[in-house]
Scaffold this motif. Structure first.
Motif, mmCIF file in Angstrom:
data_model
loop_
_atom_site.group_PDB
_atom_site.id
_atom_site.type_symbol
_atom_site.label_atom_id
_atom_site.label_comp_id
_atom_site.label_asym_id
_atom_site.label_seq_id
_atom_site.Cartn_x
_atom_site.Cartn_y
_atom_site.Cartn_z
ATOM 1 N N GLN A 258 44.159 44.737 33.361
ATOM 2 C CA GLN A 258 44.636 44.191 34.648
ATOM 3 C C GLN A 258 45.157 45.276 35.574
ATOM 4 O OE1 GLN A 258 47.346 40.605 34.806
ATOM 5 N NE2 GLN A 258 47.468 41.030 32.629
ATOM 6 N N GLU A 259 45.791 46.325 34.955
ATOM 7 C CA GLU A 259 46.441 47.341 35.782
ATOM 8 C C GLU A 259 45.444 48.101 36.650
ATOM 9 O OE1 GLU A 259 45.854 47.436 32.681
ATOM 10 O OE2 GLU A 259 45.472 49.451 31.917
ATOM 11 N N ARG A 260 44.179 48.084 36.248
ATOM 12 C CA ARG A 260 43.170 48.756 37.056
ATOM 13 C C ARG A 260 43.114 48.164 38.449
ATOM 14 N NH1 ARG A 260 39.901 51.619 33.087
ATOM 15 N NH2 ARG A 260 40.975 50.880 31.250
ATOM 16 N N PHE A 261 43.425 46.893 38.541
ATOM 17 C CA PHE A 261 43.321 46.197 39.831
ATOM 18 C C PHE A 261 44.700 45.949 40.432
ATOM 19 C CE2 PHE A 261 40.034 44.879 36.827
ATOM 20 C CZ PHE A 261 38.933 45.472 37.437
ATOM 21 N N ARG A 262 45.709 46.550 39.805
ATOM 22 C CA ARG A 262 47.096 46.384 40.272
ATOM 23 C C ARG A 262 47.464 44.920 40.425
ATOM 24 N NH1 ARG A 262 49.596 51.237 43.205
ATOM 25 N NH2 ARG A 262 48.390 52.896 42.244
ATOM 26 N N THR A 263 47.024 44.133 39.492
ATOM 27 C CA THR A 263 47.307 42.704 39.619
ATOM 28 C C THR A 263 48.012 42.156 38.398
ATOM 29 O OG1 THR A 263 45.156 42.192 38.683
ATOM 30 C CG2 THR A 263 45.296 42.209 41.089
ATOM 31 N N ILE A 264 48.887 42.946 37.813
ATOM 32 C CA ILE A 264 49.635 42.400 36.684
ATOM 33 C C ILE A 264 50.548 41.315 37.233
ATOM 34 C CG2 ILE A 264 51.370 42.890 34.948
ATOM 35 C CD1 ILE A 264 49.984 45.380 34.322
ATOM 36 N N THR A 265 50.421 40.143 36.679
ATOM 37 C CA THR A 265 51.133 39.012 37.270
ATOM 38 C C THR A 265 52.479 38.808 36.593
ATOM 39 O OG1 THR A 265 50.017 37.601 35.699
ATOM 40 C CG2 THR A 265 49.005 37.807 37.857
ATOM 41 N N SER A 266 53.357 38.131 37.298
ATOM 42 C CA SER A 266 54.690 37.900 36.752
ATOM 43 C C SER A 266 54.609 37.133 35.443
ATOM 44 C CB SER A 266 55.545 37.143 37.757
ATOM 45 O OG SER A 266 54.931 35.921 38.060
ATOM 46 N N SER A 267 53.596 36.289 35.302
ATOM 47 C CA SER A 267 53.514 35.485 34.078
ATOM 48 C C SER A 267 53.259 36.353 32.848
ATOM 49 C CB SER A 267 52.439 34.412 34.196
ATOM 50 O OG SER A 267 51.221 35.009 34.549
ATOM 51 N N TYR A 268 52.656 37.518 33.044
ATOM 52 C CA TYR A 268 52.449 38.425 31.910
ATOM 53 C C TYR A 268 53.795 38.837 31.309
ATOM 54 C CZ TYR A 268 50.890 42.669 29.417
ATOM 55 O OH TYR A 268 50.644 43.635 28.470
ATOM 56 N N TYR A 269 54.789 38.982 32.151
ATOM 57 C CA TYR A 269 56.094 39.472 31.703
ATOM 58 C C TYR A 269 56.969 38.377 31.108
ATOM 59 C CZ TYR A 269 55.121 43.746 34.296
ATOM 60 O OH TYR A 269 54.567 44.924 34.737
ATOM 61 N N ARG A 270 56.624 37.129 31.380
ATOM 62 C CA ARG A 270 57.531 36.034 31.032
ATOM 63 C C ARG A 270 57.787 35.965 29.521
ATOM 64 N NH1 ARG A 270 55.016 31.104 33.291
ATOM 65 N NH2 ARG A 270 55.161 32.259 35.234
#
Ligand code: GDP
Length: 221
Positions: A73-85
């Motif tokens: 995901q980081e390739r597209f700079r789109t790590i979403t908040s839900s990943y961290y939850r």
């Protein structure tokens, strides 16, 4: 006498791997969970590892780790908040032979400030230690930065396996030393069956978790 924790349900712990693309996040996960190393030219196939479940005993407690990979995901700079939850531990990875990946760390830390509570355990990992001959970031720099960011620090190599086990045991030990983290997890497990004690998690089946307990997966969102 109440049962010991190790005789009861394992403590569910969710760990996340973050850091720039190609620092070796998937490789560290594969090395730790599958004791596997894919030759460099085959490793692009590892994009999409997603997560692994790994059981371990730490400090006399049974721990069931769900370790999540960004899966590119980081390739597209789109790590979403839900990943961290619901994460109790964050593994921030850079490549000791690539200064740019070290210089990118403040951005990753500021993202953490936005998405996770300050009690979440962080470990900074300088990966590709085997590339000593082309090192661009010294151990002292890594250590000093980790201290400043209130993080544990390990240098490792997914290729040779040096330091890899320490990454995961060190972070789990510190999580176990921070009861508010895993007490919350236990609460989540008791009140939200099906998400594996991961607050905000959803049921995911059929991924690499042990098949008998597939309800214990974390959040893919
Ligand atoms: P990710 O994008 O952060 O998940 O990185 P990958 O795990 O896909 O690895 C990116 C590249 O670095 C691949 O070619 C891996 O073979 C290589 N790599 C990963 N870890 C190491 C390591 O510890 N040493 C060396 N020499 N190469 C590594």
């Amino acid at each position: 006498m109440p049962p010991t924790p190790s005789a009861t349900q394992p403590i569910n712990v969710k760990l996340l791997l973050i850091g720039n693309a190609s620092v070796g996040k998937s490789s560290l996960l594969l090395r730790f969970s599958d004791e596997q190393w894919l030759p460099e030219d085959e490793s692009s196939a590892t994009i999409g590892v997603d997560f692994r479940v790994h059981k371990m005993d730490v400090k006399g407690k049974r721990v069931k780790l769900s370790i999540w990979d960004t899966a590119g995901q980081e390739r597209f700079r789109t790590i979403t908040s839900s990943y961290y939850r619901g994460a109790q531990g964050i593994i921030l990875v850079y490549d000791v032979s690539n200064r740019e990946t070290f210089d990118a760390l403040p951005r990753w830390y500021s993202e953490l400030e936005t998405y996770v509570s300050s009690s979440v355990v962080k470990i900074l990992v300088g990966n590709k230690l085997d590339k000593e001959f082309s090192r661009q970031v010294t151990s002292a720099e890594g250590q000093e930065f980790a201290e400043r960011m209130d993080s544990l620090f390990v240098e490792a190599s997914a290729k040779t396996a040096v330091g890899v086990k320490e990454v995961f045991t060190d972070v789990v030990e510190q999580i176990l030393d921070t009861p508010e983290l895993w007490d919350n997890a236990a609460k989540g497990r008791d009140t939200s069956s099906g998400n594996g004690g991961v607050p905000g998690g959803v049921q995911v089946v059929g991924l690499h978790a042990d098949n008998t307990q597939s309800q214990d997966s974390g959040c893919a969102c």
